[in-house]
Write an enzyme that holds these catalytic residues in place. Structure first.
Site, short mmCIF file in Angstrom:
data_model
loop_
_atom_site.label_atom_id
_atom_site.label_comp_id
_atom_site.label_asym_id
_atom_site.label_seq_id
_atom_site.Cartn_x
_atom_site.Cartn_y
_atom_site.Cartn_z
N GLY A 153 0.81 -1.22 0.00
CA GLY A 153 0.00 0.00 0.00
C GLY A 153 0.84 1.26 0.00
N GLY B 116 2.58 3.78 1.50
CA GLY B 116 3.15 4.08 2.81
C GLY B 116 3.52 5.54 2.97
CE LYS C 231 7.98 7.74 -5.06
NZ LYS C 231 8.15 6.98 -6.31
CG ASP D 77 10.96 8.99 6.65
OD1 ASP D 77 10.43 8.59 5.59
OD2 ASP D 77 12.05 9.62 6.66
N GLY D 78 7.57 7.97 5.85
CA GLY D 78 6.52 8.58 5.03
C GLY D 78 7.00 9.73 4.17
NE ARG E 284 3.36 8.04 -9.18
CZ ARG E 284 4.01 7.07 -8.54
NH1 ARG E 284 5.32 6.93 -8.69
NH2 ARG E 284 3.38 6.24 -7.75
CG ASP F 97 5.16 -3.41 -5.21
OD1 ASP F 97 5.76 -4.48 -5.39
OD2 ASP F 97 5.70 -2.41 -4.74
CG ASN F 98 7.31 -0.79 -8.05
OD1 ASN F 98 6.46 -0.13 -7.46
ND2 ASN F 98 8.50 -1.03 -7.55
CG ASP G 278 8.26 3.01 -7.67
OD1 ASP G 278 9.13 3.84 -7.32
OD2 ASP G 278 7.54 2.41 -6.87
P1 AMP Z 1 8.84 1.24 -3.69
O1 AMP Z 1 10.09 0.46 -3.49
O2 AMP Z 1 9.05 2.70 -3.81
O3 AMP Z 1 7.98 0.67 -4.77
O4 AMP Z 1 8.02 1.09 -2.32
C1 AMP Z 1 7.60 -0.13 -1.80
C2 AMP Z 1 6.72 0.09 -0.58
O5 AMP Z 1 7.45 0.76 0.44
C3 AMP Z 1 5.48 0.90 -0.83
O6 AMP Z 1 4.48 0.33 -0.05
C4 AMP Z 1 5.88 2.27 -0.32
O7 AMP Z 1 4.75 3.03 0.07
C5 AMP Z 1 6.76 1.94 0.86
N1 AMP Z 1 7.74 2.99 1.20
C6 AMP Z 1 8.87 3.32 0.53
N2 AMP Z 1 9.53 4.33 1.14
C7 AMP Z 1 8.80 4.66 2.23
C8 AMP Z 1 8.94 5.63 3.29
N3 AMP Z 1 9.97 6.48 3.36
N4 AMP Z 1 7.97 5.67 4.23
C9 AMP Z 1 6.91 4.84 4.21
N5 AMP Z 1 6.72 3.91 3.25
C10 AMP Z 1 7.64 3.82 2.26
MG MG Z 2 6.34 1.31 -5.76
#
Ligand code: AMP
Ligand code: MG
Length: 487
Positions: free
Chosen positions: A92, A94, A115, A127-128, A178, A254-255, A264
């Site tokens: 989801g 994050g 994002k 940390d979001g 985005r 998920d990507n 992504d």
């Molecule tokens: P990604 O590798 O960017 O496709 O992210 C994979 C998952 O990690 C997704 O669920 C993102 O929302 C979560 N995510 C990546 N970076 C962060 C972050 N700094 N804080 C919270 N969730 C993150």
């Molecule tokens: Mg992603």
């Protein structure tokens, strides 16, 4: 200074309405001092948004998610995913939010998504937040991909938040706005399937058909037609990546989008030296997402989509599996057809040229490039001069010129069109050393190099004097390139 009146930014919430089980109402974290760093004015116009207003303080608040237009219902989207082959049932958004859907003057419905807008209940240990450098990187590379004619999510803007984010060192924080045909992923179907709620899975398929592959609604078996349309879109997308030397770097399910758009831009990079075993991502130890593996990985991801969709394909499971396997076989054929069509364009050959001959010639050219680790982008572009009779710029990239000369002779006998070569082979791609230089300067407060590189990659096929360094490979001291996810 007069402040422009608040224009009506109308954001729909169709995803949240139709799929509430996958939409968690949420709001962005406050940003202390949101300031626009970059805006794609062309995209703003496409969406029917006023670029001048977006560039002002109210626009920055909208783009950072801290001021939500009336009627909008931002949500964090739920999805699952196979990450490096391991299934995670709950990923989801994050650190992201779907602000809503926007209909442009052309009638197209698109997602506006943020994002780096703060933690959500899907954040797990994160940390979001997002740092400015990686968000500018997504802006730059997705803009380049769009200009190169590759289906992609777009970046409308990057807004600096005025808040530091802690990585190895404190870095300036940012939010990326985005735009995508949607944010439906293979992982969205995996999530719906894992809930065991067949009605949810069915609604998700209907939503995807209506937004992306409406012709599937007319088919005898609409979910199967949807699956085949996604496979065809991914085949054509990954063929384009391969021909450009693009390495996505984190092709988790998920990507992988249902629309067939690239999504992504974390650890992605363009090849300099042609070598299909190239991996840039610091966490891809096994080389799962190496350049040459991308078509096989796309097919693997589509197999996961087929598994998730199985109950929709046929009520009898055995029959459903047979249908899925037959459709999945179509991926390879579609991929090869797309790759060969793209290779024909790159070689500047006439439309009627025998596809088997085109594929053999293109593969032979790539093999010739591999041994001396010749630069991919400039070697293909040099075919234009070679088609005009001057093979010297091309020969400079090679060691074994005898084999190359022999190849050039056979290729020229097919009457390549130099103009067509120039239209199919970019001069300027976001080369790794230039991207790093631009992001480093921007992080330190100077966005000049970033803006210049962005201008260059917006017109990748058109040779302009003074831009020689943007067309040249990395200097030898640049070394091995490493990229990072989730930054
Ligand atoms: P990604 O590798 O960017 O496709 O992210 C994979 C998952 O990690 C997704 O669920 C993102 O929302 C979560 N995510 C990546 N970076 C962060 C972050 N700094 N804080 C919270 N969730 C993150
Ligand atoms: Mg992603």
């Amino acid at each position: 200074m007069s402040v422009a009146p608040h224009p009506a930014v109308v954001l729909g919430h169709r995803f949240a309405d139709e799929l509430p089980e996958m939409a968690l109402p949420w709001r962005a974290e406050q940003a202390p001092d949101p300031r626009l760093v970059v805006l794609d004015e062309e995209l703003a116009a496409e969406l029917g948004l006023d670029a001048r207003w977006l560039s002002g303080p109210d626009g920055a608040r909208l783009l950072a998610g801290t001021a939500v237009p009336e009627g909008a219902e931002p949500v964090a989207q739920a999805y699952a995913g196979h990450q490096f082959g391991g299934f995670v049932p709950r990923l989801g958004d994050g650190r992201a939010l779907l602000l809503g859907e926007i209909t442009g003057p052309d009638g197209r419905l698109r997602d506006l998504h943020l994002k780096g807008s703060g933690r959500t209940p899907f954040a797990r240990g994160g940390d979001g937040l997002a740092a400015l450098g990686p968000m500018l990187r997504e802006h730059l590379v997705s803009t380049a991909m769009h200009a190169l004619g590759v289906p992609t999510t777009r970046s409308l803007a990057v807004v600096a938040t005025g808040r530091a984010v802690q990585r190895e060192t404190p870095l300036p924080g940012a939010v990326l706005a985005r735009v995508a045909a949607s944010h439906l992923r293979v992982g969205s179907f995996q999530y719906a399937r894992a809930t065991g709620d067949l009605d949810l899975l069915r609604r998700l398929a209907d939503h995807a058909i209506s937004r992306h592959h409406p012709a599937a609604a007319e088919a005898a078996n609409p979910p199967l037609a949807l699956f085949e349309a996604v496979a065809a879109a991914q085949a054509s997308l990954v063929a384009r990546w391969m021909l450009l030397g693009f390495v996505h770097g984190v092709m988790n399910t998920d990507n992988t989008t249902i629309s067939g758009e690239t999504i992504d831009y974390g650890p992605c990079a363009f090849l300099d030296a042609y070598d299909p075993s190239t991996v840039y991502s610091s966490i891809d130890h096994g080389g799962r997402y190496a350049h040459g593996n991308q078509p096989a990985v796309a097919q693997w991801n589509l197999a996961r989509l087929a598994e998730a969709m199985l109950p929709l394909l046929h009520e009898d499971e055995e029959r459903a599996v047979e249908l899925a396997v037959a459709s999945l076989d179509g991926f390879r054929t579609a991929y090869e057809a797309a790759w060969t069509a793209g290779a024909r364009a790159k070689l500047g050959l006439p439309a009627g040229t025998d596809p088997a001959l085109v594929a053999a010639l293109a593969e032979e050219f790539l093999t010739l490039l591999q041994a001396p680790r010749a630069d991919l982008t400039s070697s293909f572009r040099a075919l234009a001069a070679a088609a005009r009779g001057d093979a010297e710029p091309l020969r400079r990239n090679f060691l074994d010129v005898d084999a190359l000369d022999d190849w050039v002779r056979r290729w020229r006998a097919l009457d390549p069109d130099p103009g067509a070569v120039e239209r199919a082979n970019p001069l300027y791609v976001p080369r790794n050393h230039l991207v790093e230089e631009a992001l480093e300067a921007a992080t330190a407060g100077d966005t000049g190099p970033f803006q210049r590189l962005l201008d260059v990659v917006r017109a990748p096929f058109e040779e302009r004097p003074g831009l020689e360094r943007y067309a040249a490979p990395a200097p030898p001291d640049f070394g091995a390139y490493r990229t990072f996810c989730g930054t």
